[in-house]
Design a protein around this motif. Structure first.
Motif, PDB file in Angstrom:
ATOM      1  N   GLN A 176       0.651   5.200   1.343  1.00 48.44           N
ATOM      2  CA  GLN A 176      -0.115   6.160   2.136  1.00 48.44           C
ATOM      3  C   GLN A 176       0.488   7.533   1.916  1.00 48.44           C
ATOM      4  OE1 GLN A 176      -0.356   5.548   6.433  1.00 48.44           O
ATOM      5  NE2 GLN A 176      -2.467   6.261   6.371  1.00 48.44           N
ATOM      6  N   SER A 226      -4.004   0.797  -2.449  1.00 47.47           N
ATOM      7  CA  SER A 226      -3.358  -0.474  -2.767  1.00 47.47           C
ATOM      8  C   SER A 226      -2.555  -0.329  -4.054  1.00 47.47           C
ATOM      9  CB  SER A 226      -4.407  -1.569  -2.912  1.00 47.47           C
ATOM     10  OG  SER A 226      -3.796  -2.795  -3.218  1.00 47.47           O
ATOM     11  N   PRO A 243       1.093  11.624   2.350  1.00 44.29           N
ATOM     12  CA  PRO A 243       1.261  12.461   3.546  1.00 44.29           C
ATOM     13  C   PRO A 243      -0.086  12.916   4.127  1.00 44.29           C
ATOM     14  CG  PRO A 243       2.877  13.059   1.884  1.00 44.29           C
ATOM     15  CD  PRO A 243       1.963  12.067   1.234  1.00 44.29           C
ATOM     16  N   GLY A 244      -1.108  13.006   3.327  1.00 45.64           N
ATOM     17  CA  GLY A 244      -2.432  13.375   3.828  1.00 45.64           C
ATOM     18  C   GLY A 244      -3.176  12.227   4.469  1.00 45.64           C
ATOM     19  N   GLY A 245      -2.679  10.990   4.304  1.00 46.20           N
ATOM     20  CA  GLY A 245      -3.247   9.858   5.016  1.00 46.20           C
ATOM     21  C   GLY A 245      -3.986   8.841   4.183  1.00 46.20           C
ATOM     22  N   SER A 246      -4.383   9.142   2.955  1.00 52.75           N
ATOM     23  CA  SER A 246      -5.151   8.189   2.154  1.00 52.75           C
ATOM     24  C   SER A 246      -4.315   6.957   1.844  1.00 52.75           C
ATOM     25  CB  SER A 246      -5.594   8.840   0.844  1.00 52.75           C
ATOM     26  OG  SER A 246      -6.438   9.930   1.101  1.00 52.75           O
ATOM     27  N   LEU A 247      -4.948   5.803   1.945  1.00 46.98           N
ATOM     28  CA  LEU A 247      -4.273   4.517   1.743  1.00 46.98           C
ATOM     29  C   LEU A 247      -4.719   3.930   0.409  1.00 46.98           C
ATOM     30  CD1 LEU A 247      -2.435   2.935   3.749  1.00 46.98           C
ATOM     31  CD2 LEU A 247      -4.439   1.613   4.363  1.00 46.98           C
ATOM     32  N   LEU A 253       3.459   0.641   2.861  1.00 48.11           N
ATOM     33  CA  LEU A 253       3.075  -0.352   3.850  1.00 48.11           C
ATOM     34  C   LEU A 253       2.932  -1.719   3.195  1.00 48.11           C
ATOM     35  CD1 LEU A 253       0.388   1.901   5.453  1.00 48.11           C
ATOM     36  CD2 LEU A 253       2.303   1.004   6.736  1.00 48.11           C
ATOM     37  N   PHE A 278       0.847  -1.186   0.000  1.00 47.05           N
ATOM     38  CA  PHE A 278       0.000   0.000   0.000  1.00 47.05           C
ATOM     39  C   PHE A 278       0.884   1.237   0.000  1.00 47.05           C
ATOM     40  CE2 PHE A 278      -4.357  -1.407   0.948  1.00 47.05           C
ATOM     41  CZ  PHE A 278      -4.153  -2.688   1.404  1.00 47.05           C
TER      42      PHE A 278
END
Lengths: 107, 113
Positions: free
Chosen positions: A37, A45, A39-43, A86, A35
């Motif tokens: 991610q 795939s 810097p704004g947090g969206s994950l 990740l 995955f």
């Protein structure tokens, strides 16, 4: 339970350099995903690769199931590749994540 | 397809207050998952619903945390009497079936002061 270890914890590259990210997991997984991610947090795939080698764009993932390891190779890195990568495996229906590799690509 | 929707994106609460986080899964997906992400622990599984029924809440703290899925279009995660250690990004994911690829929402960043 399942554990996922990622290395390096952080990586700084100059734009254009290649990156090699490693993932080791504690027992056989039927599903392994990488995955990204932001810097704004969206994950998001990137790749699903439980075994063998898969390519998509500048990304190549190689998973050796018997050795319980996977790698993600990013070629010709760009500043927009900066973020956290990740590795995740399945444990029945749960997704077990590593703590990630924080990649920073400098212009 | 709007993807998984989570609201609010950011929430700040005072210690002891209640926080309710919302998740709207992708239409047609029967499995909904909640995860929590902190710097120290990383991303951890909290709970899982299938066809709106709670299947596994083994990752949920035993006190103060609860999750519901009253209908197929939304799930909520409620934290009562929030504490500073509850500060985290809470991620919701949905999948077509429980073994299928999970699609993650943007997360709710909770800060407890």
């Amino acid at each position: 339970g399942q554990q996922v270890q990622q290395s390096p914890a952080s990586l700084v590259l100059q734009e254009g350099e290649n990156a090699e990210l490693q993932c080791n997991f504690s027992s056989t997984a039927t599903q392994l995903q990488w995955f990204y991610q932001s810097p704004g947090g969206s994950l998001v795939s990137l790749l699903s690769n439980p075994s063998g080698t898969k390519h998509t764009g500048r990304l190549t993932s190689t998973t050796v199931t018997k050795e319980r390891r996977s790698s993600l190779h990013i070629s010709s890195s760009q500043t927009t590749d900066s973020g956290t990568y990740l590795c995740a495996i399945d444990d029945a229906y749960k997704v077990i994540f590593g703590k990630g590799t924080h990649l920073h690509v400098l212009p | 397809n709007a993807g998984v929707i989570q609201t609010p994106r950011h929430k700040v609460t005072g210690k002891g207050q209640e926080a309710t986080l919302w998740c709207e899964p992708i239409s047609g997906h029967s499995a909904v998952f909640w995860y929590r992400q902190t710097i120290v622990q990383g991303l951890e599984f909290l709970t899982y619903f299938r066809n709106q029924a709670p299947i596994d809440d083994s990752g949920m703290p035993k006190e103060r945390f609860s999750a519901q899925m009253p209908n197929q279009s939304h799930s909520t995660l409620k934290i009562q009497s929030t504490q500073p250690q509850d500060s985290a990004v809470y991620l919701c994911a949905s999948s077509f079936g429980n073994q299928d690829t999970q699609y993650f929402g943007p997360g709710t960043r909770l800060l407890v002061l």
